[in-house]
Enzyme design. Structure first.
Site, PDB file in Angstrom:
ATOM      1  CE  LYS A  12      53.046  27.973  45.095  1.00 21.44           C
ATOM      2  NZ  LYS A  12      53.371  28.564  43.764  1.00 21.44           N
ATOM      3  CG  ASP A  70      52.095  32.828  38.502  1.00 17.86           C
ATOM      4  OD1 ASP A  70      53.092  32.580  39.220  1.00 17.86           O
ATOM      5  OD2 ASP A  70      52.024  33.842  37.784  1.00 17.86           O
ATOM      6  CE1 TYR A 157      55.659  40.038  50.021  1.00 16.72           C
ATOM      7  CE2 TYR A 157      55.396  38.169  48.536  1.00 16.72           C
ATOM      8  CZ  TYR A 157      56.015  39.360  48.867  1.00 16.72           C
ATOM      9  OH  TYR A 157      56.998  39.877  48.056  1.00 16.72           O
ATOM     10  CG  ASP A 158      50.823  32.537  54.214  1.00 21.69           C
ATOM     11  OD1 ASP A 158      50.328  33.082  53.208  1.00 21.69           O
ATOM     12  OD2 ASP A 158      50.881  31.302  54.365  1.00 21.69           O
TER      13      ASP A 158
END
Length: 199
Positions: A12, A70, A157-158
């Site tokens: 991220k 988030d 979850y990519d």
């Protein structure tokens, strides 16, 4: 200008480095400011409130202007699950790979046209000592793949999320393209001009 990114997730953090590269910012991680072991309890019931909680807490603890996000994943065939808790899906102690397999297992036998899903990302921007929090939101619609991709890129979850209009997962379409169309990319595009005004 220094900007703290309120995450310990290396994937991220890298995405934000790329998406905010047009601004003269020095991005700091929680580890950079000695908060690597500090976790904010995400006990709110919306993405907006959880992002706000993290941004406020890390800004207060660090003294830096702080961006926190988030993310939720909403799968129609699962009545919206995992919802606002994708990183907790399946219970405590699971790896992300196990959480992805749990998701795929819940959808065994479900046809492509019934595997519709959406990612949502809320970004909150907080300044130390100020109560006014800036909130933006990005959404990316798509579907859950029949099997996990082995593309090797991305995180979370990519490998199982195929964005609308594509036949490949986020893991397979390439970083630049993903950042342009993803939920986080769309939210970041909204926060860039706001940050630009503060520099």
């Amino acid at each position: 200008m220094d900007l703290l990114i309120g995450t310990s997730n290396a994937g991220k953090l890298h995405e934000f480095e790329v998406m905010l590269a047009s601004l003269p910012l020095r991005l700091l991680s929680l580890k950079d400011v000695g908060l690597g072991d500090v976790e904010v309890e995400e006990n709110a019931t919306t993405l907006e409130d959880n992002a706000r909680l993290k941004a406020e807490a890390y800004a207060k603890a660090s003294g830096y202007q702080t961006l926190a996000d988030d993310t939720g994943l909403y799968v129609d065939a699962l009545d919206g699950a995992p919802g606002i808790y994708p990183a907790r899906y399946g219970g405590p102690g699971l790896t992300m790979a196990q959480r992805r397999q749990k998701l795929l297992g819940e959808l065994v036998g479900v046809a492509d046209e019934q595997r519709m899903a959406a990612f949502a990302c809320v970004i909150a921007l907080a300044e130390p000592g100020k109560s006014d929090i800036t909130i933006v939101k990005g959404v990316c619609k798509g579907r859950i793949a029949q099997a996990e991709s082995d593309g090797g890129r991305g995180f979370g979850y990519d490998p199982v999320f195929i964005p609308e209009g594509y036949t490949q997962s986020f893991s397979d379409i390439g970083e630049d393209e993903k950042n342009r169309i993803s939920h986080r990319g769309r939210a970041a595009a909204l926060i860039v001009p706001i940050l630009g005004e503060r520099i």
